[in-house]
Scaffold this active site. Structure first.
Site, short mmCIF file in Angstrom:
data_model
loop_
_atom_site.label_atom_id
_atom_site.label_comp_id
_atom_site.label_asym_id
_atom_site.label_seq_id
_atom_site.Cartn_x
_atom_site.Cartn_y
_atom_site.Cartn_z
N MET A 1 21.58 -28.06 -14.00
CA MET A 1 20.38 -28.63 -14.61
C MET A 1 19.27 -28.61 -13.55
O MET A 1 19.44 -28.07 -12.49
CB MET A 1 20.62 -30.06 -15.11
CG MET A 1 21.59 -30.11 -16.29
SD MET A 1 21.40 -28.80 -17.53
CE MET A 1 19.84 -29.17 -18.26
N CYS B 1 0.76 -1.23 0.00
CA CYS B 1 0.00 0.00 0.00
C CYS B 1 0.79 1.28 0.00
O CYS B 1 2.00 1.28 -0.11
CB CYS B 1 -0.85 0.02 1.25
SG CYS B 1 -0.87 -1.55 2.08
N ASN C 1 1.78 -0.81 5.80
CA ASN C 1 2.12 -1.00 4.40
C ASN C 1 3.19 -2.07 4.36
O ASN C 1 4.32 -1.82 4.76
CB ASN C 1 2.64 0.33 3.85
CG ASN C 1 3.33 0.17 2.51
OD1 ASN C 1 3.26 -0.89 1.90
ND2 ASN C 1 3.98 1.20 2.05
N GLY C 2 2.85 -3.27 3.92
CA GLY C 2 3.86 -4.31 3.88
C GLY C 2 3.26 -5.69 3.99
O GLY C 2 2.09 -5.90 3.70
N CYS D 1 31.70 -28.09 -20.37
CA CYS D 1 30.73 -28.81 -21.20
C CYS D 1 31.42 -29.45 -22.40
O CYS D 1 32.05 -28.74 -23.20
CB CYS D 1 29.65 -27.83 -21.67
SG CYS D 1 28.52 -28.56 -22.85
N LYS E 1 15.60 -22.42 -8.70
CA LYS E 1 16.03 -21.86 -7.40
C LYS E 1 15.23 -20.62 -7.07
O LYS E 1 15.78 -19.52 -6.99
CB LYS E 1 17.53 -21.56 -7.42
CG LYS E 1 17.95 -20.77 -8.64
CD LYS E 1 19.39 -20.35 -8.58
CE LYS E 1 19.79 -19.83 -9.93
NZ LYS E 1 21.12 -20.04 -10.30
N GLU F 1 19.37 -13.45 -18.39
CA GLU F 1 19.68 -12.21 -17.68
C GLU F 1 21.08 -11.67 -17.94
O GLU F 1 21.67 -11.06 -17.07
CB GLU F 1 19.44 -12.39 -16.18
CG GLU F 1 20.28 -13.42 -15.49
CD GLU F 1 20.15 -13.33 -13.98
OE1 GLU F 1 20.41 -12.26 -13.43
OE2 GLU F 1 19.75 -14.31 -13.35
N CYS G 1 23.06 -30.61 -26.58
CA CYS G 1 23.44 -30.93 -25.20
C CYS G 1 23.34 -32.44 -24.95
O CYS G 1 22.41 -33.09 -25.43
CB CYS G 1 22.50 -30.19 -24.26
SG CYS G 1 22.38 -30.85 -22.61
#
Length: 1614
Positions: A576, A98, A329-330, A1240, A1064, A996, A1229
């Site tokens: 993986m 809020c 607020n939280g 790899c 994760k 990312e 892969c």
């Protein structure tokens, strides 16, 4: 609210001195319909209204309105008989966040202006709240003030009632049932209880309301609102009067609890001091709805206001805030534990002020109410029992006081206070800005992490303001005498009667000195002295082996987990995803812990960063009886304090010898001599009786132990988690839990997840005796000794090995706590932050009450059989002499089934490389014959139609457009793989995802130079065609903001905000240092060879309204790109997704727990997140119930391998489908599962040149794979008799349970997945093709529409402009930057835009600036200033002639320059928390900051000419900081893990510092800077320079630079 993009402020509201820029008027009649429909024109007639409520420029959503049936009332008749356990399901359905604030007059003068100003401030917070599907029902807004006696006397006069005796009259604001007959019934109950308490009811006043402005949903649930006036004759003292009213309210609540209309009666307030006006309204309408608030007779010396954004869309009127004492607020993350502990306290709570009536005011918590309501009722109990509001807040929401530099030195008594209460009350943990008042004091405090914005200012006419944002109310700047912000754990209070303002430490010091807490602690609190670890083995090797077998260890557990932790002192990393069956579906026995998945924070509250912000976290735990919290005294401090929950044998021994604890050991075995059936349950009942008896006889410590001299075949150990959970729940139910602590002494616990489970279900500490013995055995083994002797392994002593193991466990525990956003182990204990997959109701109800278990599962007898299957291994003759490898982590023949197995990847490679349909059929057959692996394997299709020919089904080319690949970052996988996947998806018209790590701009143009499949532009790829593009359609914005630049954003077709990752959840992405090559470091603006671990939270998303803000920012910079939000399946995700949909996201992606990853801790891969089948079902159905499903595209991913998976996801409601690991397998892969090592073998997931050269894939392979999958979908559709995917999306009626028998249990229940609440009103294609949601009219549009600005951008000219700005103008400059970046890239613009803004800027001011933009703000700004800026210049300076010193005042908010990649910033004034977090290249000068300054910086320079908060430069791996330290207090505030601190000695560094300060004086007019330059030599010696290792040899940091030999210099440049 998100769709009212520019919320609006009318001219009525702005004092005449600040007229709105006239060119904004043009936008006021525009109606936006973001859902691809023709907008209905609605002419709003603007009539000036007295309440100064703003007119709306809004985006209107035309969704057919669906009547919403309210949930059935909870049957709470049993409230007195059996305490209600907190149920996670109830808690999850109510979450909120809020905007809040308060206004107070220091002379305690009541006025109507204060009420008007509070309403104005609320309207300027509109964007911090949410709106339902009807776009008119707000989630709630409200106001708490003093009682307006003038108004009520005036009413009484008209009614012929005598005017009220203010000292003895209570006023109740009551929500009553709507129907007349129930209304009268309710009033009758209320009156009779007042009478029986001896109070006289003076009258009922119907509150005048205007119902015509209430939204559709809100009207459905709107109560009858009345005020009741009562006279209290027998009490004189004001506190006693409040107590009497509190008792009356509690008695009324109890009396009606069994009525059918019980939840339609609610007291907003019942007090002699304060009154609350609130409702399920948008903040702008609160003042119009309650006409009292417009009446000049409504006067108050203070007002607290609150605007709610609830993620749930069926908000209820009572849940609007403020509550009776608090505006919150939280989000409280530990709420389930807090409620359970409050319930356990009930029998022990006593205080003389209640005169023996404690029983009448129970219960104190209500699991059906929101977290805020429960915090409020606990605070109310403390305050009514005689505590001051400040003290109550300090007890419930303590600050991070350990190792606090200021408190330790100056305020030791405050530390004593916190230490005393730490053992009495577990903290209510989570992000929170709390405003509170009891009518005599008004105050605000912030949580220990400072995760909510809070700014305050004070004026010369004795007014104090606190608000979530600045600029919510027009203020004459010359009257402002101070401006500040609340930092983490800080508090500010206004004493209305004394006319004083107390800031943080003054408040706390006064509270802490009220009792001699320090003496009490010294005399009674005992610390457990750490005992040494054993230095020899206790058991013979074969005895150890037998124990390991009996208790369910696998050789993987010993080698990959225990030994790795003993050797390295940290949790092992793996890669993986988790591709083995859920424990309940597996054919192999599992330990009980494997049925539990950790919960994690997403969106509604943030995870914590345990690596960089660990200073707010603590694993300390107190053992012993907890006293009565309503009384203070030395006896309450009589406890033992442990530094952490992991005990060795010596620690356990010294606890057993503590005479005051009277410890009792309870063995945990069950007897199967008379057969297995019923044996386990019987043993648990006996255990509970023994525990009960021990506690009643005065034992304060129960030790549940499975240690025995010799294992007996007929007496297997009870699973320790079951024993702990059962005893914990039993003691709560019997009111004994506060009298004793539980410790587990067990062989069954060795991994971090297992410790977390035991603590989460009630254990205070664990002694893992067999794990410690295993560490010792490993260290003594000849193999280890030889490895250490030959230098193949670092040498550790036997004690060090055990110490390392415990250190790793503790670090892992901190990480598990931080995933949920919890800082304290003492709050985590008993908080049950898990979900259960595969245990039946009888088991859950006995041992894990209140935890969510959606699919049912094993009974006690089935569990006993599973336990026994481990136990017998220790006794059979033919048991191996070595520990068995179950294959749970690595694939191995004969071990557990892995979905990604070598056989599968071989078949797939053959099919896509040979382009052979028959080979693909073999692959399909292989998948069809696999053992049951995921929930969807228990289902099959059954159609209501006859099959049709495949020719009639929609073509594969249209199906593949719904396919996406997973967010795999360039860095985790090689350039070759990343580009090949992108090219393949672009050929198909599907979407690939950048992950990312940013993206190379060379990939954004289509190829036109391809010859024979090779292109000089991308020379490392083969199999190319002209016209191929290697750009990722979806570009990801993750918490590390690596590679996020304005150009990156402007070139995206879709922008994905990665909140969590399936492998994760609750943690940040991880890139090992070996994989950060020069190329990767360049794209990410970081340093080569330095590992990158993204922060677990986005530092600009601490709540749902923050997420709405980031979505707004991204729509701002690239209005064409749809914004998607990636979540991970967990119980409660539907509620979160509703909030995300209201936050204006275009796409919601749900990931399953089985997603892949390049590197992640093993326990995260295995034990967090839920199956997407449940997450998708919950999301789809919650959105439909809330009328929000049409707003968003639903995408799902996690373990997709075939067309069957796509069909299953479609019937459960998904529009689009993501493929991750399988896309990598298709491009080559081989599932070696060593991605995290950079080795790899086929160059798919390595950055090493020689391995990348082996990359076998071509884009065509992946194209073939997806076309085969699409053909499989077509075949299935044809068999079911449907022509297109649209026709089956959401059709769960086509799914039926398969007739299949599982090894462990026949009690799984899939009804949740098979249920249905109806279908969306639009087809999936319509939803997918709708226009991108818009921000509505924004200030940038006004500027871009200006012909001079347009010309300057088009023709690279110079232009200057000045314009007014208000706090509702958010992300200003973002759209202009996007236009420039799209046209010129990050550095190509040669023009210059000089734009000056005056006023209070909204959030994300000057975000994503590009070179060529010179932005100046005269005024102040809110959070996220300069977010993601890549160039240009930004100056923020206060208006001239302020009443305060600019360098002492907060002028910008938190998290400025987050992820900046360039540009310069000059701020004349102070900044908030996390200044320059993740700054990669920007240069900044600021005059003071809050905590965590320069956190995780990887480049750039920051100069601070004033004080900083704690934890400076945490995780800073690049860039330099120059900090002025005038009073020698800096050193303890610096986080010294990485950076070193030195004086500025290098001449280049001195020049750099001086030139930045000179620029600051010139551009921002800084007085402080001028003073420094004037006395340069004196001040230069007071600056510290913070230098991370990567900068140690730069000319700025190294005075000897240039004198090194040439050899070293070449190394540098290499």
């Amino acid at each position: 609210m998100a769709l009212h993009s520019v919320a609006s402020v009318s001219q009525v509201l702005l004092r005449p001195s600040a007229p709105f820029p006239s060119n904004l008027h043009a936008h006021w009649l525009v109606d936006f319909a973001p859902l691809g429909r023709k907008p209905k024109r609605r002419n709003r007639r603007f009539t000036p209204s007295i309440s100064s409520v703003p007119l709306r420029r809004s985006a209107v959503l035309n969704v057919h309105r669906v009547p919403h049936s309210p949930p059935p009332p909870p049957s709470s008749s049993s409230s007195d008989l059996k305490p209600q356990v907190a149920n996670l399901d109830d808690i999850l359905s109510e979450r909120g966040a809020c905007g809040v604030g308060f206004i107070a007059n220091l002379e305690n003068k009541a006025s109507h202006v204060i009420v008007k100003d509070a309403l104005t401030s609320l309207s300027c917070m509109e964007h911090r709240g949410g709106c339902g599907a009807d776009n008119d029902s707000g989630d709630g807004a409200g106001l708490m003030t003093a009682i307006p006696w003038d108004l009520f006397d005036n009413w009484a006069d008209k009614q012929g009632i005598a005017s009220f005796d203010k000292l003895h009259t209570g006023v109740g604001m009551v929500f009553l049932p709507k129907s007349v007959e129930l209304l009268n019934e309710a009033k009758k109950v209320i009156v009779s209880i007042f009478q029986q308490e001896g109070l006289e009811v003076l009258g009922w006043r119907p509150v005048p309301v205007n119902t015509s402005i209430v939204g559709f949903y809100a009207k459905e649930t709107m109560p009858n609102i009345q005020q009741v006036f009562v006279k209290i004759g027998k009490e004189e003292n004001a506190d006693d009067i409040e107590r009497e009213l509190y008792i009356c309210r509690k008695l009324i609540e109890k009396a009606v609890s069994s009525e059918s209309w019980a939840n339609e009666l609610y007291f907003c307030s019942l007090s002699n001091q304060t009154i609350v006006y609130k409702g399920m309204l948008r903040s702008q309408v609160l003042g119009l709805f309650y006409s009292d608030l417009q009446n000049d007779l409504y006067k108050s010396p203070f007002a607290i206001y609150h605007r709610r954004y609830s993620t749930n869309t069926s908000p209820r009127w009572p849940l609007a805030q403020p509550m009776r004492l608090l505006g919150h607020n939280g989000e409280i993350n530990t709420i389930q534990g807090n409620l359970n502990w409050m319930q356990s306290r009930e029998p022990s709570l006593k205080s003389p002020v209640w005169r023996g009536r404690e029983n009448e005011i129970r219960p104190f918590g209500n699991p059906k109410a929101s977290d805020s309501a429960n915090l409020d009722s606990t605070a109310e109990l403390l305050i009514r029992s005689g505590r001051s509001p400040e003290e109550a807040m300090m007890i419930l929401v303590p600050e991070a006081y350990k190792n606090h530099p200021t408190l330790t030195i100056k305020y030791p008594e405050v530390l004593d206070f916190y230490d005393y209460y730490k053992g009495q009350m577990e903290a209510w943990d989570g992000p929170a800005l709390l405003l509170f008042s009891d009518g005599k004091t008004v105050g605000a405090c912030l949580d220990r992490n400072g995760l909510r914005p809070a700014r305050f200012w004070r004026t010369s006419d004795n007014m104090v303001y606190v608000a979530s944002e600045v600029g919510v109310i027009p203020v004459d700047e010359s009257k402002v005498i101070s401006k500040g912000r609340l930092g983490p754990g800080m508090m500010i209070t206004v004493d209305l009667l004394g006319g004083q303002v107390y800031e943080n430490t003054e408040v706390k010091k006064r509270v802490a000195l009220s009792n001699p807490y320090g003496d009490w602690i010294k005399e009674n609190l005992r610390s457990l002295k750490a005992e040494n670890f054993l230095s020899t083995s206790v058991m013979e090797n074969d005895a150890i082996l037998r124990q390991q077998q009996a208790f369910g260890y696998s050789s993987e557990d010993v080698q990959m987990v225990i030994e790795a932790m003993a050797g390295q002192g940290k949790e092992p990393t793996f890669c993986m995803g988790d591709d083995i069956p859920l424990a309940a579906l597996s054919q192999k026995p599992h330990m009980l812990f494997d049925y539990f998945k950790q919960r994690f924070a997403q969106v509604t509250n943030p995870a914590i960063d345990p690596l960089r912000e660990g200073l707010v976290m603590s694993l300390e735990v107190n053992i012993g009886k907890r006293g009565n919290i309503l009384e203070t005294g030395p006896e309450n401090a009589s406890q033992v304090i442990l530094s952490g929950p992991v005990l060795n044998e010596g620690d356990l021994e010294s606890l057993l010898n503590d005479p005051l604890l009277k410890p009792q050991v309870l063995p945990t075995f069950f007897d199967i001599t008379k057969g297995i059936d019923g044996s386990l349950e019987k043993a648990l009942n006996k255990l509970c009786e023994a525990a009960d008896e021990a506690v009643r006889n005065g034992s304060q410590l129960l030790i549940l132990s499975d240690r025995s001299e010799a294992l007996e075949p007929t007496h297997p150990a009870i699973p320790i988690l079951l024993a702990v959970g059962t005893v914990h729940q039993h003691l709560i139910q019997n009111g004994l839990r506060m009298s004793a602590s539980i410790i587990a002494d067990t062989a069954q616990c060795f991994s971090t997840h297992q410790f977390a489970c035991l603590i989460g279900y009630g254990a205070s500490a664990v002694c893992p005796y067999l794990a410690l013995e295993t560490c010792r055995q490993w260290r003594l083994s000849s193999k280890t000794v030889n490895l250490m002797r030959n230098g193949k392994m670092p040498t550790v002593s036997i004690e060090q090995a055990q110490k390392n193991y415990c250190k790793a466990v503790k670090a892992g525990l901190l990480k598990i706590l931080s995933k949920m956003g919890i800082s304290l182990l003492s709050s985590y204990c008993g908080a049950q932050i898990f979900e259960v997959y595969g245990l039946g109701k009888e088991v859950v109800d006995l041992a894990f009450r209140g935890s969510v278990s959606k699919i049912g599962g094993l009974t006690f007898d089935e569990l006993a059989r599973e336990t026994l299957s481990f136990w017998v291994k220790a006794f059979s003759e033919d048991t191996a002499k070595r520990l068995e490898n179950f294959g749970f982590i690595q694939f191995r023949p004969g071990g557990e089934f892995h979905a990604n197995n070598p056989e599968m990847s071989k078949l797939l490679h053959k099919a896509v490389r040979q382009k052979s349909q028959s080979s693909f059929a073999v692959y399909q057959q292989h998948l069809a014959n696999r053992p049951v692996n995921v929930l969807r394997d228990l289902l099959e299709f059954k159609s209501d139609r006859a099959p049709i020919p495949v020719g009639k089904v929609e073509p594969a080319s249209s199906i593949v457009q719904r396919f996406c690949t997973g967010g795999m970052s360039l860095g985790a996988i090689s350039r070759e793989t990343h580009e090949a996947i992108a090219i393949a998806m672009n050929r198909l018209g599907g979407k690939s995802n950048s992950g990312e790590g940013g993206e190379d701009p060379i990939r954004w143009k289509p190829l036109s130079d391809v010859v024979d499949g090779y292109s000089p532009t991308l020379p490392h790829l083969k199999g190319l065609q002209n016209g191929d593009t290697a750009t990722s359609a979806i570009k990801q914005v993750a918490s590390g903001r690596f590679g996020v630049t304005p150009t990156f954003l402007a070139n995206a077709a879709q922008l994905e905000i990665k909140i969590a990752q399936g492998a994760k959840p609750g943690e940040g992405g991880q890139l090992p240092g070996k994989k950060v090559s020069m190329y990767i470091a360049r794209l990410r603006n970081s340093k080569p060879g330095v590992p990158l671990i993204s922060p677990p939270p986005h530092h600009d998303i601490y709540s749902i309204e923050d997420l709405a803000q980031l979505i707004f920012d991204l729509h701002q910079v690239n209005p064409k790109a749809k914004v998607s939000v990636k979540l991970v399946a967990e119980a409660g995700i539907g509620t979160v997704a509703s909030g995300v949909a209201k936050g204006n996201a275009d796409v919601i992606q749900i990931s399953g727990h089985d997603g892949g990853t390049g590197a992640s801790p093993i326990s995260s891969i295995k034990h967090a997140g839920g199956p997407w089948e449940l997450g998708l079902t919950e999301t789809h159905q919650t959105l439909i119930e809330n009328g929000l499903r049409e707003r968003v595209i639903l995408r799902v991913d996690g373990g997709f391998r075939s067309g069957v998976d796509v069909m299953m996801a479609a019937t459960m409601g998904a529009d689009e489908y993501g493929f991750g690991s399988v896309a990598m397998i298709a491009t080559g892969c081989v599932m070696a599962r060593i991605c995290h090592t950079n080795n790899c073998p086929v160059g798919v997931a390595s950055q090493r040149e020689e391995l990348r050269a082996r990359f076998p894939g071509v884009p065509g392979d992946l194209v073939n794979y997806f076309l085969y999958v699409a053909e499989e979908v077509r075949g299935t559709l044809a068999q079911l008799g449907y022509e297109k995917l649209d026709d089956i999306i959401g059709r769960t009626d086509l799914l039926h349970p398969r007739d299949i028998s599982l090894v462990k249990t026949q009690h799984l229940d899939l009804s949740y997945i098979l249920s249905s609440v109806g279908l969306p009103k639009w087809s999936s294609t319509t939803i997918r093709n709708q226009e991108t949601h818009t921000n509505g009219p924004v200030l940038d549009d006004v500027l871009l529409a200006d012909p001079e600005v347009a010309d300057a951008i088009e023709n690279e000219k110079t232009v200057s402009k000045t314009i007014k700005i208000y706090n509702i103008d958010r992300a200003v400059c973002g759209r202009i930057a996007g236009v420039i970046a799209k046209k010129y890239g990050d550095t190509g613009f040669a023009g210059l835009l000089n734009i000056t803004f005056t006023g209070s800027a909204g959030q994300s001011f000057a975000c994503f600036l590009t070179p060529g933009m010179k932005i100046r703000l005269v005024g102040e700004s809110n959070d996220y200033v300069g977010k993601g800026m890549a160039g240009g210049e930004l100056v923020v300076t206060p208006v001239d002639n302020t009443g305060f010193q600019p360098e002492d005042a907060a002028i910008v908010g938190n998290t400025c320059l987050y992820g900046a990649t360039g540009g310069q910033v000059f701020i004349r004034g102070k900044a908030g928390e996390r200044f320059a977090v993740r700054n990669s290249l920007a240069e900044a000068v600021v005059e003071g900051t809050g905590d965590h300054c320069c956190e995780y910086m990887t480049g750039g320079s920051v100069v601070v000419l004033g004080k900083v908060g704690r934890n400076v430069a945490a995780g800073m791996t690049g860039g330099l900081a120059y900090l002025l330290d005038e009073d020698d207090t800096l050193i303890p505030k610096v986080n010294r893990e990485i950076v070193k601190i030195q004086r500025v000695t290098a001449p280049v560094g001195q020049m750099k510092l001086r030139s930045l300060i000179e620029a600051h004086v010139e551009k921002a007019g800084s007085g402080k800077g001028a003073a420094i330059l004037k006395d340069w030599d004196k001040y230069l010696s007071l600056f510290w320079q913070l230098v991370p290792p990567s900068e140690e040899d730069t000319p700025e940091a190294n005075a000897k630079f240039g004198t090194t030999t040439s050899e070293q210099v070449t190394l540098q440049s290499a």
